[in-house]
Structure formats: C-alpha cells, structure tokens
Design a protein around this motif. Sequence first.
Motif, mmCIF file in Angstrom:
data_model
loop_
_atom_site.group_PDB
_atom_site.id
_atom_site.type_symbol
_atom_site.label_atom_id
_atom_site.label_comp_id
_atom_site.label_asym_id
_atom_site.label_seq_id
_atom_site.Cartn_x
_atom_site.Cartn_y
_atom_site.Cartn_z
ATOM 1 N N GLU A 96 0.393 -7.022 -6.873
ATOM 2 C CA GLU A 96 -0.084 -5.734 -7.383
ATOM 3 C C GLU A 96 1.049 -4.918 -8.011
ATOM 4 O O GLU A 96 1.110 -3.693 -7.887
ATOM 5 C CB GLU A 96 -0.750 -4.927 -6.264
ATOM 6 C CG GLU A 96 -1.924 -5.650 -5.622
ATOM 7 C CD GLU A 96 -2.551 -4.826 -4.507
ATOM 8 O OE1 GLU A 96 -2.668 -3.594 -4.668
ATOM 9 O OE2 GLU A 96 -2.916 -5.426 -3.468
ATOM 10 N N ARG A 144 7.988 0.541 -6.836
ATOM 11 C CA ARG A 144 7.657 -0.836 -7.199
ATOM 12 C C ARG A 144 8.498 -1.849 -6.432
ATOM 13 O O ARG A 144 8.568 -3.010 -6.792
ATOM 14 C CB ARG A 144 7.859 -1.035 -8.713
ATOM 15 C CG ARG A 144 6.848 -0.271 -9.557
ATOM 16 C CD ARG A 144 5.453 -0.869 -9.356
ATOM 17 N NE ARG A 144 4.405 -0.131 -10.056
ATOM 18 C CZ ARG A 144 3.627 0.777 -9.479
ATOM 19 N NH1 ARG A 144 3.788 1.047 -8.182
ATOM 20 N NH2 ARG A 144 2.699 1.392 -10.160
ATOM 21 N N VAL A 179 4.176 -4.883 -7.164
ATOM 22 C CA VAL A 179 5.233 -4.493 -6.221
ATOM 23 C C VAL A 179 6.020 -5.741 -5.828
ATOM 24 O O VAL A 179 5.445 -6.736 -5.388
ATOM 25 C CB VAL A 179 4.647 -3.815 -4.967
ATOM 26 C CG1 VAL A 179 5.770 -3.450 -3.999
ATOM 27 C CG2 VAL A 179 3.846 -2.571 -5.347
ATOM 28 N N ARG A 238 0.823 -1.212 0.000
ATOM 29 C CA ARG A 238 0.000 0.000 0.000
ATOM 30 C C ARG A 238 0.856 1.260 0.000
ATOM 31 O O ARG A 238 0.636 2.194 -0.785
ATOM 32 C CB ARG A 238 -0.927 -0.014 1.217
ATOM 33 C CG ARG A 238 -1.773 1.230 1.386
ATOM 34 C CD ARG A 238 -2.711 1.065 2.568
ATOM 35 N NE ARG A 238 -1.995 0.903 3.829
ATOM 36 C CZ ARG A 238 -1.550 1.919 4.560
ATOM 37 N NH1 ARG A 238 -1.712 3.179 4.149
ATOM 38 N NH2 ARG A 238 -0.922 1.698 5.711
ATOM 39 N N LYS A 255 2.940 1.703 -3.307
ATOM 40 C CA LYS A 255 2.115 2.209 -4.408
ATOM 41 C C LYS A 255 1.790 3.685 -4.221
ATOM 42 O O LYS A 255 1.786 4.457 -5.179
ATOM 43 C CB LYS A 255 0.835 1.385 -4.515
ATOM 44 C CG LYS A 255 1.073 -0.048 -4.992
ATOM 45 C CD LYS A 255 -0.204 -0.869 -4.994
ATOM 46 C CE LYS A 255 -1.185 -0.349 -6.028
ATOM 47 N NZ LYS A 255 -2.392 -1.191 -6.100
ATOM 48 N N SER A 256 1.564 4.103 -2.970
ATOM 49 C CA SER A 256 1.255 5.517 -2.730
ATOM 50 C C SER A 256 2.466 6.405 -2.985
ATOM 51 O O SER A 256 2.315 7.594 -3.295
ATOM 52 C CB SER A 256 0.765 5.709 -1.289
ATOM 53 O OG SER A 256 1.817 5.515 -0.360
#
Length: 425
Positions: A406, A390, A408, A382, A385-386
């Motif tokens: 996702e 990656r 990452v 989380r 991504k914010s």
Amino acid sequence: MRVEEIKRVLVSQREEMEEFVRRERIVSREPENDVVSLISSGGILAILGVRRSGKSVLSWRASGEKKLYVNFFDERLSNFKASDFERLLNAARQLWGEPEFIVLDEVQEITGWERFVSRLGLNYKVIVTGSSSRLLSGELGTYLTGRHIDLTLFPFSFREFLLFRGFNLDLGWTYSDRMVSRVISLLEEYLEAGGFPESVRFGKVYLSLIYRDIVERDIMLRHSVRHRSALRELARYLMSNYSNEFTYSRLGSLVGIRDVHTVRDYVSYLEEAYLLFQVRRFSFKPKAQLNSPRKVYPVDVGLARTLSMKAHPERGRIIELAVYLELMRRMSYSFTSGEIFYWRDERGEVDFILKRNGELLPIQVTYQLDGNTDREVGNIIRVAKSLGMRRGLVVTWEDEEEITREGVKIDVVPLWKFLTVFNPF
C-alpha cells in the motif's frame, strides 16, 4: 576548606584516576571524539547520566593534559562549600599551573555551584558531570542560556560491549556467517549482563549494588523521601513491568499511596536519576498526551533483567527495551533533538513512534514474524498511512526482509544488525 586540604584531595584524586586508567581496559565511548572536539572549542559541556555509566572516565579522557579534575562525590570534600571554589582554583594553580580544562565531576553535590561555573565558562573549557537531570533545570539553565551543550551518557551500547570483549567489526563483517554467529552469541551475553561498565567487567552482582545506590542515595537521600518502602516497591514494580501502560492512580493503589501527586513526584525522581524513562502515548493533541496512560523503560537491559519479578522475562520485551535504549542513545550522541512515543488505538498498538527532524517513523518490535506478519506489518502500514509516512521499521530477533504494501516500505531488521550497522534515521 583550607587550600592545603584541597591540594591533598586533588593530588590523591589525580593519582587514583591515573592508576584506574592504566589498570583497567578502557573502551573509547561512541561520543568521545565529538566531546573532545566540542570542549576543545571552549564553553561548557554538561555530561549527564545514570550513576556508574562512565561519565568520570569520559570527562577525564576528553579534557586533555592541563586540567583541573575534581570529583565532589568524595567524602573528603563533604565540608566543601561554594565559598571554597576560588580556593580550589588557586590550589590547582599552585600544584600544576594555570589549567586549560576544568572538570567538575558530580558537581551537584555542592550547593550554589552554578554561579562559579557560569563565571568559569568565560575563560576556561569546562566539563561538569551529574547524575540528575535537574542539573540544568535550575539556576545554571538561566545563567548559561545558549552557552552550554549537554550530553546524556548511557551504559555501554552493544557496539561498545563488543569492543570491550575484544571483538572488532571489520569492514564487510556482515557477509561472514562466522562473524555474524559470534556477534549473535555476544548479543545474548549483552542482553543478560547489560552495559554498565562494572557489570561487564566484574559480573551481574554489581547491578544490584548500582541499583541500591541509585535508589538510596540519588533519590531517597537527595529528595528526603518520607514513604521509603513505598518508593522501593514502586521502583521495583516499574523496573519489572516496563513497556506496560500505567497510570499514577493505579501505581498509588499498588504501593499504598493515596495522593496521586506524591506518586507522580516519586516517578519523576526515578526519571531524574536516569533510572528509567517515561514514554507518552502519541497524539497530535497535547492534552490527550498528558491524560493518557504512559509506559516506562529502564536505563539498562541487564538491570531490568536483574530486577525482573519473572524468572524468564519475555524475549520480545527485552528486545523492545534494547531497541528503545539504542534510539535514545543515538539521539543523544548525535546531539540532535527528538522524541519517542508509543501508539495505541482501538485497532491495535505500535511500540514506538520516533519523532525526529519533523519526521515520524513507526517502529514495531517482535521476537519473530512467523504467524504475526499480517498483524504486526498491518499495524505499521495503517499507522504510517495515518501519519502521512511512507516508511516503517520492524525489529525482530532474526527475520530480515523488505516489505512494500500500500505504498509503505517496511524494513524488517534483526536486532544484531539494528544495534550495530542499521541507521533508522
């Protein structure tokens, strides 16, 4: 001081250092080759760091044969003044000829030393050492803008600890179960004893003495602290409660100091002496960083365990401290700038956000992932991504795997590998 007095001190100090280097098992420090290379090309190198971390030995070994070495933390030089520096240089010339290297150990003990060092830097290779980060924040920083390099020296890394124990990491050692088991056993010892050279040589009893000297001499005496008992309580509390958030007002209420500015000053004194480091909460807004609670991390795992108010400190917190110190150590020894933050929001926390070369790396530390995978890895993903990243890193005691979710990629690395061969940069 008279030149003859200075000569006696110089000769005595040289004999003492030569005897120490012959007698003791000296471990080559990780930045030593770079230090030798840097100082050989000329200029001024400042080696900073906590008391008893090995600055004197490193500067002695890095400065070649034709050197003037003087340690100003010597009671025989208590009357030495800035006006005596030229006599010091003349004394060395009379004893050993023109020096090529000049090492001024714990030079901050002499008021007004900055101008002399600035002048020396024009014609000599100079090393200055000090136990206060304020060494370069005063006049010297103004005089030497662009003309000096500084290095923060930490207590032994785990790799240096292994060398001291006579354990060499041969090529391909990570594939040997026997070697890995031995490394893990020594890691247990390292997390208990820490990396102060004296503690590694003679036992943990020296950690309490080192801590006392830092608080009493490098902080209370140097800063003329009025509320001494309050500072002692404050230091002990922070050393024992590392990795937990704090505010200056909360600390003040704990130790009985109402003035928040005084509390802030006391914490800064502890940081200036390299006893601990402050870590700010991550935010893209500077004002939010300033106003958010902070965390602290002590300079050594052994010192933290010695001062802990808990009989058995949480294993995850010890690992977290070891990871933080290794990140700080590697940034310093590679002479690259970087920062470490922590992340907290309404959905959870990530232990560290490493900022280096314009990139951000979220790092989570936990003793084991069993039952915590979704929470720990979920937070990393989380936050990564914010931040537009990656990559992420999780350090545990023994888990090792690679997780991709996702988009990452998460490296899960055991502590022994992180401290020896893994490169997070």
